[in-house]
Motif scaffolding. Structure first.
Motif, PDB file in Angstrom:
ATOM      1  N   ARG A  22       0.799  -1.227   0.000  1.00 25.28           N
ATOM      2  CA  ARG A  22       0.000   0.000   0.000  1.00 25.28           C
ATOM      3  C   ARG A  22       0.829   1.273   0.000  1.00 25.28           C
ATOM      4  O   ARG A  22       0.310   2.352  -0.277  1.00 25.28           O
ATOM      5  CB  ARG A  22      -0.885   0.038   1.256  1.00 25.28           C
ATOM      6  N   ALA A  23       2.103   1.195   0.314  1.00 22.32           N
ATOM      7  CA  ALA A  23       2.939   2.382   0.486  1.00 22.32           C
ATOM      8  C   ALA A  23       3.004   3.201  -0.797  1.00 22.32           C
ATOM      9  O   ALA A  23       3.122   2.666  -1.891  1.00 22.32           O
ATOM     10  CB  ALA A  23       4.340   1.984   0.919  1.00 22.32           C
ATOM     11  N   SER A  24       2.917   4.508  -0.643  1.00 20.93           N
ATOM     12  CA  SER A  24       3.029   5.409  -1.787  1.00 20.93           C
ATOM     13  C   SER A  24       4.367   6.156  -1.721  1.00 20.93           C
ATOM     14  O   SER A  24       5.080   6.108  -0.723  1.00 20.93           O
ATOM     15  CB  SER A  24       1.857   6.387  -1.819  1.00 20.93           C
ATOM     16  N   ALA A  25       4.677   6.869  -2.769  1.00 20.88           N
ATOM     17  CA  ALA A  25       5.993   7.493  -2.900  1.00 20.88           C
ATOM     18  C   ALA A  25       6.215   8.633  -1.900  1.00 20.88           C
ATOM     19  O   ALA A  25       7.334   8.807  -1.413  1.00 20.88           O
ATOM     20  CB  ALA A  25       6.174   8.009  -4.313  1.00 20.88           C
ATOM     21  N   GLY A  26       5.199   9.418  -1.596  1.00 21.22           N
ATOM     22  CA  GLY A  26       5.371  10.579  -0.718  1.00 21.22           C
ATOM     23  C   GLY A  26       5.874  10.223   0.669  1.00 21.22           C
ATOM     24  O   GLY A  26       6.922  10.744   1.099  1.00 21.22           O
ATOM     25  N   PRO A  27       5.169   9.367   1.405  1.00 16.75           N
ATOM     26  CA  PRO A  27       5.663   9.000   2.738  1.00 16.75           C
ATOM     27  C   PRO A  27       7.018   8.291   2.707  1.00 16.75           C
ATOM     28  O   PRO A  27       7.830   8.478   3.615  1.00 16.75           O
ATOM     29  CB  PRO A  27       4.575   8.067   3.275  1.00 16.75           C
ATOM     30  N   LEU A  28       7.268   7.525   1.661  1.00 19.54           N
ATOM     31  CA  LEU A  28       8.572   6.865   1.560  1.00 19.54           C
ATOM     32  C   LEU A  28       9.680   7.893   1.310  1.00 19.54           C
ATOM     33  O   LEU A  28      10.794   7.749   1.821  1.00 19.54           O
ATOM     34  CB  LEU A  28       8.557   5.811   0.454  1.00 19.54           C
ATOM     35  N   LEU A  29       9.376   8.930   0.544  1.00 22.61           N
ATOM     36  CA  LEU A  29      10.347  10.001   0.308  1.00 22.61           C
ATOM     37  C   LEU A  29      10.642  10.756   1.601  1.00 22.61           C
ATOM     38  O   LEU A  29      11.798  11.116   1.876  1.00 22.61           O
ATOM     39  CB  LEU A  29       9.817  10.956  -0.761  1.00 22.61           C
ATOM     40  N   VAL A  30       9.631  10.996   2.401  1.00 19.33           N
ATOM     41  CA  VAL A  30       9.837  11.669   3.688  1.00 19.33           C
ATOM     42  C   VAL A  30      10.720  10.805   4.583  1.00 19.33           C
ATOM     43  O   VAL A  30      11.661  11.302   5.216  1.00 19.33           O
ATOM     44  CB  VAL A  30       8.485  11.975   4.372  1.00 19.33           C
ATOM     45  N   ARG A  31      10.465   9.508   4.622  1.00 11.91           N
ATOM     46  CA  ARG A  31      11.284   8.607   5.444  1.00 11.91           C
ATOM     47  C   ARG A  31      12.708   8.516   4.909  1.00 11.91           C
ATOM     48  O   ARG A  31      13.660   8.410   5.689  1.00 11.91           O
ATOM     49  CB  ARG A  31      10.643   7.234   5.526  1.00 11.91           C
ATOM     50  N   ALA A  32      12.858   8.583   3.588  1.00 14.92           N
ATOM     51  CA  ALA A  32      14.206   8.596   3.011  1.00 14.92           C
ATOM     52  C   ALA A  32      14.935   9.877   3.440  1.00 14.92           C
ATOM     53  O   ALA A  32      16.142   9.843   3.728  1.00 14.92           O
ATOM     54  CB  ALA A  32      14.143   8.494   1.497  1.00 14.92           C
TER      55      ALA A  32
END
Length: 189
Positions: A22-32
């Motif tokens: 379910r993960a989308s790019a925005g939250p993953l970018l913030v975590r990166a």
């Protein structure tokens, strides 16, 4: 009991698989971003002699990645504590000079890591994040960092001119003012 443990672990694995799907790019970018600023903080905090040790690099890498993986937990505080500890080791044990540029860079990366971890903590994995939200967040944080750096460097220049008893009185007044401000903000909330 073994079946309950097995059911629990399979449930956690299924939950993790669901989050990855379910993960989308925005939250993953913030975590990166949290991970990048945590790694930069570790590099700036620890002395270069420590960073040449492979085991230290591994431990620092794991500690730096924990806030990105668990932004809602105390892992963010652990990473900040590790950076402060590394900076203290560098200055007290390894005798590295206290450079204003390094200190401002370290405080900047720590603040940005902490700020992005706060954003990551409230974002669901499947949130659709517009680029304007992330850019606005970073611009606000950058403004705070820039203002803090300017005020800090200006105060350091004033301290160099007025070192002595005036410095002690000014430090005590500053601590009392910061405490009073924190009290007023907490009371208002």
């Amino acid at each position: 009991m073994f079946e309950e443990l097995q059911e629990y672990f399979f449930g956690r694995i299924g939950h993790a698989r669901d989050l990855v799907e379910r993960a989308s790019a925005g939250p993953l970018l913030v975590r990166a971003g949290v991970a990048v600023f945590a790694v930069l903080s570790m590099v700036l905090a620890f002395p270069s002699d420590v960073l040449h040790n492979v085991a230290a690099i591994g431990i620092a890498g794991v500690v730096a990645l924990l806030p990105a993986a668990f932004p809602r937990t105390r892992m963010v505080g652990l990473a900040v504590f590790a950076c402060v500890f590394g900076w203290l080791i560098g200055t007290l044990i390894y005798g590295e000079p206290v450079a204003v540029v390094r200190l401002v860079a370290l405080s900047t990366t720590l603040y940005l890591m902490h700020s992005l971890a706060a954003l990551a903590a409230v974002l669901p994995y499947d949130a659709v994040l517009s680029p304007g939200v992330l850019v606005g967040w970073l611009l606000r944080a950058g403004g705070i960092v820039a203002a803090s750096a300017v005020v800090s460097v200006a105060l350091l220049l004033v301290v160099k001119l007025a070192i002595g008893p005036v410095f002690l009185v000014a430090s005590l007044v500053g601590v009392v003012a910061a405490g009073a401000l924190a009290y007023l903000i907490a009371r208002r909330a």
